[in-house]
Write an enzyme that holds these catalytic residues in place. Sequence first.
Site, PDB file in Angstrom:
ATOM      1  N   HIS A  84      13.729   9.748  19.060  1.00  0.00           N
ATOM      2  CA  HIS A  84      14.573  10.758  19.529  1.00  0.00           C
ATOM      3  C   HIS A  84      14.549  11.769  18.156  1.00  0.00           C
ATOM      4  O   HIS A  84      14.575  12.830  18.330  1.00  0.00           O
ATOM      5  CB  HIS A  84      15.869  10.392  19.949  1.00  0.00           C
ATOM      6  CG  HIS A  84      16.195  10.522  21.174  1.00  0.00           C
ATOM      7  ND1 HIS A  84      16.015  11.212  22.141  1.00  0.00           N
ATOM      8  CD2 HIS A  84      16.767   9.341  22.108  1.00  0.00           C
ATOM      9  CE1 HIS A  84      16.029  10.735  23.502  1.00  0.00           C
ATOM     10  NE2 HIS A  84      16.607   9.741  23.154  1.00  0.00           N
ATOM     11  N   HIS A 143      13.484   3.653  20.203  1.00  0.00           N
ATOM     12  CA  HIS A 143      13.876   4.638  21.197  1.00  0.00           C
ATOM     13  C   HIS A 143      14.598   5.525  20.628  1.00  0.00           C
ATOM     14  O   HIS A 143      14.425   6.799  20.543  1.00  0.00           O
ATOM     15  CB  HIS A 143      14.767   3.804  22.182  1.00  0.00           C
ATOM     16  CG  HIS A 143      15.265   5.008  23.294  1.00  0.00           C
ATOM     17  ND1 HIS A 143      14.803   4.755  24.686  1.00  0.00           N
ATOM     18  CD2 HIS A 143      15.943   5.888  23.466  1.00  0.00           C
ATOM     19  CE1 HIS A 143      15.222   6.016  25.380  1.00  0.00           C
ATOM     20  NE2 HIS A 143      15.909   6.544  24.664  1.00  0.00           N
ATOM     21  N   GLU A 144      15.915   5.053  19.733  1.00  0.00           N
ATOM     22  CA  GLU A 144      16.490   6.327  19.120  1.00  0.00           C
ATOM     23  C   GLU A 144      15.918   6.945  18.014  1.00  0.00           C
ATOM     24  O   GLU A 144      15.883   8.017  17.800  1.00  0.00           O
ATOM     25  CB  GLU A 144      17.859   5.692  18.599  1.00  0.00           C
ATOM     26  CG  GLU A 144      18.838   4.849  19.551  1.00  0.00           C
ATOM     27  CD  GLU A 144      19.213   6.034  20.613  1.00  0.00           C
ATOM     28  OE1 GLU A 144      19.224   7.133  20.619  1.00  0.00           O
ATOM     29  OE2 GLU A 144      18.849   5.404  21.986  1.00  0.00           O
ATOM     30  N   CYS A 203      17.414   6.974  29.700  1.00  0.00           N
ATOM     31  CA  CYS A 203      17.890   7.764  28.672  1.00  0.00           C
ATOM     32  C   CYS A 203      19.102   8.666  29.021  1.00  0.00           C
ATOM     33  O   CYS A 203      18.927   9.235  30.159  1.00  0.00           O
ATOM     34  CB  CYS A 203      16.826   8.593  28.028  1.00  0.00           C
ATOM     35  SG  CYS A 203      17.279   9.788  26.663  1.00  0.00           S
TER      36      CYS A 203
END
EC number: 3.5.1.88
Length: 184
Positions: A158, A154-155, A111
């Site tokens: 966030h 993953h995004e 990351c």
Amino acid sequence: MILMKDIVRDGDPVLRQVAKPLTFPLSDHYKQLAEDMMEYLVNSQDPKIAEKHQLRAGVGLAAPQVGEGVQMAALLVPDDKGEIIFKEVYVNPEIVSESVRQACLSEGEGCLSVDKVINGYVPRPDKLTIHYYTVDGEEKTIRLKDYPAIVSSHEIDHLNGHLFYDRINKKEPFALKEDTVVIS
């Protein structure tokens, strides 16, 4: 132009907060943010530009990673030959369904906001259906699998205040469910 110095690092509270939804039409500020985030990804994947500006390569960048607590993420996903197979900016994305079967990257995940290497498999859904808006306000629903699904997960993590290492099994970092797809 976003540089590495602009990337918020692990420990900053914005990375652990749930990002706020955006309203349409997007302001010029948020349209520019979307452009700048995608530009970072393009530049970071170009070896000459990345070296010149000391950029770490990235395939995704979420607004909280540049200090903006809003629901926006840019993705630029290449295949193993470097050809782009998925390019999009998500606004207000929501995972509406996901497969039971999981997938992970054989080398684990990294990351831009996490400077240290954290070893372990990061299990994520192998397939996702995502509902989102484009920067222009167009409503879309897409189905993704394999690497683009992993990057999207993953995004979107966030945007929900989660980092990749939250998903790693703390006791057995390389343990996987029996039918997990391992992507090289």
